[in-house]
Design an enzyme around this catalytic site. Structure first.
Site, PDB file in Angstrom:
ATOM      1  N   LYS A 159      -8.351  31.382  31.261  1.00  0.00           N
ATOM      2  CA  LYS A 159      -9.645  31.628  30.612  1.00  0.00           C
ATOM      3  C   LYS A 159     -10.369  32.857  31.175  1.00  0.00           C
ATOM      4  O   LYS A 159     -11.106  33.527  30.455  1.00  0.00           O
ATOM      5  CB  LYS A 159     -10.532  30.390  30.710  1.00  0.00           C
ATOM      6  CG  LYS A 159     -10.040  29.247  29.828  1.00  0.00           C
ATOM      7  CD  LYS A 159     -10.990  28.080  29.852  1.00  0.00           C
ATOM      8  CE  LYS A 159     -10.496  26.985  28.914  1.00  0.00           C
ATOM      9  NZ  LYS A 159     -11.473  25.911  28.747  1.00  0.00           N
ATOM     10  N   ASP A 205     -16.418  25.974  24.186  1.00  0.00           N
ATOM     11  CA  ASP A 205     -16.420  24.657  24.836  1.00  0.00           C
ATOM     12  C   ASP A 205     -17.819  24.048  24.863  1.00  0.00           C
ATOM     13  O   ASP A 205     -18.011  22.877  24.537  1.00  0.00           O
ATOM     14  CB  ASP A 205     -15.873  24.763  26.265  1.00  0.00           C
ATOM     15  CG  ASP A 205     -14.361  24.965  26.289  1.00  0.00           C
ATOM     16  OD1 ASP A 205     -13.694  24.524  25.329  1.00  0.00           O
ATOM     17  OD2 ASP A 205     -13.861  25.573  27.252  1.00  0.00           O
TER      18      ASP A 205
END
Ligand code: ATR
Length: 278
Positions: free
Chosen positions: A68, A104
């Site tokens: 990420k 997210d």
């Protein structure tokens, strides 16, 4: 028929990922001509692997652990959420442009407010943990204007540093942070476990007084049934318990909508991959 557009999730390991199942179902439901696969990216070779995917015509990627941060570095444009999280979980490729997003936190908030029916505006919200998962949730939660957002962490200095970094970028004073022993006596309407404690079957050191019976206890992990955190919440009398399966599906829906311009229905998929909280 033209050949399908290509998407994938990249991570290492990746075999456990539910993203191909979710996105292929979204594509079928919304009649989008695409294929979505899983790529196990060799460690240390994120950029080369993504370069190769783009060279083959790839249009977008979901990004999971441990890439990420690499995804942020690879991008040419970062969304506000990706910048604040310092991490990206979705990329979109258009010519030389590489746009990065982090869905997210938005997925978490949508699951809580839309699917679970707990508005966050004016509420007391407690976020457990000060790692990447917590960092990504802070801005989307603040955008809901809670009465307070307290970030509690085992290592107090990490919570303080995290909160300070958001204050330095204009976050309101309703964002606070500290140790578990600084929670005070007032209960929280929504408690979100963003620690990795559930993965090791550990319980965050949370007093029963932190839980409000008519509130929500939310564990970001999914598919683990009643985690120690959720057990603690149940023992404290909390009636509404949730794991992160809705967050997973909602962040996927956000990415799908960003890539394709169509927001898929999420309820059937959440029901399909949910594991009972027992
Ligand atoms: P992630 O990116 O998934 O958030 P991370 O950056 O490794 O992972 O952060 C893990 C978080 O879980 C940290 O906040 C960690 O607390 P510390 O900063 O004190 O290490 C928290 N954590 C992990 N195990 C825990 C446990 N058993 N009890 C309480 N907190 C725990």
């Amino acid at each position: 028929m033209t050949s399908p557009d290509r998407y994938a999730v990249i991570g290492n390991p990746i075999s456990q990922s539910k993203s191909p199942l979710i996105h292929m179902a979204f594509a079928q439901e919304s009649r989008q001509n695409l294929v979505y696969t899983a790529i196990e990216g060799p460690l240390g070779q994120f950029a080369a692997t993504v370069d190769a995917f783009r060279a083959e015509g790839g249009k977008g990627l979901n990004v999971t652990l441990p890439f990420k941060l690499d995804a942020c570095a690879y991008a040419t444009e970062l969304s506000e959420d990706a910048r604040a999280a310092g991490a990206a979980n979705a990329l979109k490729f258009e010519g030389d442009r590489v746009q990065a997003q982090n869905f997210d936190g938005v997925g978490l908030v949508r699951d809580i407010t839309h699917n679970l029916g707990q508005a966050l505006q004016g509420k007391r919200v407690l976020l457990l943990g000060a790692g990447g998962a917590s960092r990504g949730a802070i801005l989307p939660i603040l955008h809901q204007a809670p009465a307070c957002l307290f970030v509690a962490n085992r290592t107090v200095a990490k919570a303080s540093a995290l909160v300070q970094s958001f204050h330095a970028n204009g976050a309101p004073a309703t964002l606070q942070g500290g140790g578990f022993d600084e929670l005070g006596r007032d209960a929280f309407d929504v408690i979100i476990n963003a620690t990795s404690a559930s993965l090791s079957a550990a319980t965050p050191p949370l007093p029963a007084s932190a839980f409000a019976a008519d509130g929500l206890a939310y564990d970001m992990v999914y598919g683990k049934g009643l985690t120690p955190f959720l057990q603690l919440a149940r023992q404290a009398g909390v009636r509404q318990l949730a794991d992160g399966v809705g967050m997973l599906v909602e962040q996927a829906a956000e990415a799908f909508a960003w890539w394709r311009g169509v927001r898929p229905e999420t309820r059937a998929m959440i029901a399909r991959i949910s594991v009972p909280l027992v």
